[in-house]
Scaffold this active site. Structure first.
Site, PDB file in Angstrom:
ATOM      1  N   ASP A 153       0.708  -1.303  -0.062  1.00 16.21           N
ATOM      2  CA  ASP A 153      -0.089   0.345   0.225  1.00 16.21           C
ATOM      3  C   ASP A 153       0.903   1.225   0.042  1.00 16.21           C
ATOM      4  O   ASP A 153       0.718   2.247   0.595  1.00 16.21           O
ATOM      5  CB  ASP A 153      -0.939  -0.111   1.152  1.00 16.21           C
TER       6      ASP A 153
ATOM      7  N   PHE B 223      -3.648  10.727   5.437  1.00 14.03           N
ATOM      8  CA  PHE B 223      -3.434   9.176   5.382  1.00 14.03           C
ATOM      9  C   PHE B 223      -2.338   8.590   4.587  1.00 14.03           C
ATOM     10  O   PHE B 223      -2.191   8.943   3.312  1.00 14.03           O
ATOM     11  CB  PHE B 223      -4.708   8.498   5.249  1.00 14.03           C
ATOM     12  N   GLY B 224      -1.547   7.613   4.797  1.00 14.46           N
ATOM     13  CA  GLY B 224      -0.622   6.933   4.120  1.00 14.46           C
ATOM     14  C   GLY B 224       0.647   6.907   4.693  1.00 14.46           C
ATOM     15  O   GLY B 224       1.340   7.617   5.302  1.00 14.46           O
TER      16      GLY B 224
END
Length: 419
Positions: free
Chosen positions: A307, A325-326
């Site tokens: 991801d 996010f991330g």
């Protein structure tokens, strides 16, 4: 280019008789010429002889994001693919996270052209809907013909149930794979972390497990009605595993993945409000992790993904509520999986999944095109910025113990060796 790999241990090779056996492997002009107990180099041959060197077929990641086009400062396609190669990956599927997002055949052609002649092969996804706004289907058939392997509005759930129904029905005409991100936004609201004890203690708005599971249940009901192929990326809860297991028992063609960090890191890490731990789906609980690991072992969960999500420093070095996010993950996924599951299971997970997307599966056999990853499974270290190849440095793995290092990658008659 001629390359000789000396005394390498083969892991999960095409031939079971070679599994965990030490062999020399000769590669000529990108093709495996010989696999023998001992081979002497002749002529202009690059010899790679590294202590405890292991080899498998090249690794595959079903979900990475770069920046180009639109966010080149985060990661260009060229550097993203070099990062993938140095991290052991010979094939990656590119998420629809650019700006503009790819929603036409010309966009897919552009992405494939930008990735031409690289060691790592880039396989783009196309948007499910126009501009990823969830309102009207994009040019699915045309994008499929241009090379898109599936259709996904990256990290955006398909909130319109009828749109998902129509997409699944339509895509069956050309074996299209439809993605649906597992999140009901009417339940998640403005949540940013897992809803539970830690979110309450820290005063952070929570995302209930229900928000994921409700969407998964809805999508599976629709799939049962329509038929077709559905991919649910990055699940994170125990009940999601249960729902998908039941669907597979019914014979539904549903696939799913889990992000590597959701397999090993819990929301206990949020205590210091470190924004590196702000990911989507959020970090969950130890019981969720246990269920995810079990789902991997029994085949309910098909794939593990890095991801990989590069982000500008200013999007992370802010208050937790305001951070994006991330996390990047290509560089750390091997060390995380090997530490967690052991070398044989880790390599199985890193090499499986191509067939889901209709891709050719490499073979480690004489006469086959060389598509290989080289690694040392026993090297232990603490992951730090010096291990990051990406342009962006937002990594959830910083400070974590890793086991195993990628030493090099061979594909498309090219070789990358890490120092």
């Amino acid at each position: 280019m001629n390359t000789l790999l000396k005394s390498v241990t083969i892991v999960n090779g095409s031939t079971k008789s070679l599994h965990l056996k030490k062999r020399d492997i000769l590669i000529k002009n990108g093709v495996i010429e010989a696999i023998e107990t001992s081979i002497e180099p002749t002529g202009k041959t690059k010899v790679i002889e590294i202590n405890n060197l292991h080899v498998s077929i090249g690794w595959f990641d079903s979900g990475v994001s770069f920046g180009e086009p639109g966010y080149e400062e985060r990661e260009t396609i060229e550097n993203g693919l070099l990062t993938a190669a140095k991290s052991g990956f010979t094939d990656v599927i590119l998420n629809t996270s650019s700006h503009p997002t790819p929603d036409s055949s010309s966009d897919i052609v552009y992405l494939k052209s930008a990735a031409k002649d690289q060691l790592t092969n880039l396989h783009p996804l196309g948007n499910l809907t126009v501009k990823g706004d969830g309102e009207a289907l994009a040019e699915l058939y045309d994008m499929k013909n241009a090379g898109a392997l599936g259709f996904y509005d990256y990290k955006h759930p398909v909130s319109n149930a009828n749109l998902l129904k129509i997409a699944l029905q339509y895509a069956q005409n050309f074996e299209g794979l439809v993605f649906s991100f597992p999140l009901d936004k009417t339940i998640s609201g403005k949540g940013i972390v897992n809803e539970g004890i830690n979110s309450t203690k820290l005063g952070l708005k929570g995302i209930p497990a229900l928000a994921e599971e409700l969407q998964v249940a809805r999508d599976l009901f629709i799939l049962e009605y329509t038929g077709g192929k559905l991919f649910i990326p990055t699940i994170s809860t125990s009940n999601s595993v249960k729902l998908i297991a039941e669907a597979k028992k019914k014979g539904l063609e549903v696939y799913c993945s889990v992000a590597a960090h959701n397999l090993s890191i819990t929301d206990d890490e949020l205590q210091d409000f470190d924004t590196e731990y702000k990911v989507m789906p959020p970090l969950r609980t130890a019981s969720d992790i246990k269920a995810l690991q079990k789902g991997l072992k029994n085949g309910t969960i098909d794939l593990v993904t890095s991801d990989h999500t590069p982000l500008n420093i200013e999007l992370k070095h802010v208050e937790f509520d305001n951070a994006d996010f991330g996390s990047i993950g290509l560089e750390s996924i091997f060390g995380m999986l090997n530490e967690l599951l052991g070398i044989e299971e880790a390599i199985t997970l890193l090499t499986k999944g191509r067939s889901i997307f209709g891709m050719e599966v490499p073979k480690l056999e004489v006469g086959q095109v060389a598509n290989l990853t080289l690694f040392n499974p026993d090297d232990t270290f603490e992951f730090s910025e010096e291990h990051i190849f990406s342009s962006s440095k937002n990594s959830i793995a910083l400070g974590k113990k890793m086991k195993g290092k990628v030493m090099g990658t061979i594909a498309n008659n090219q070789l990358v060796v890490n120092n």
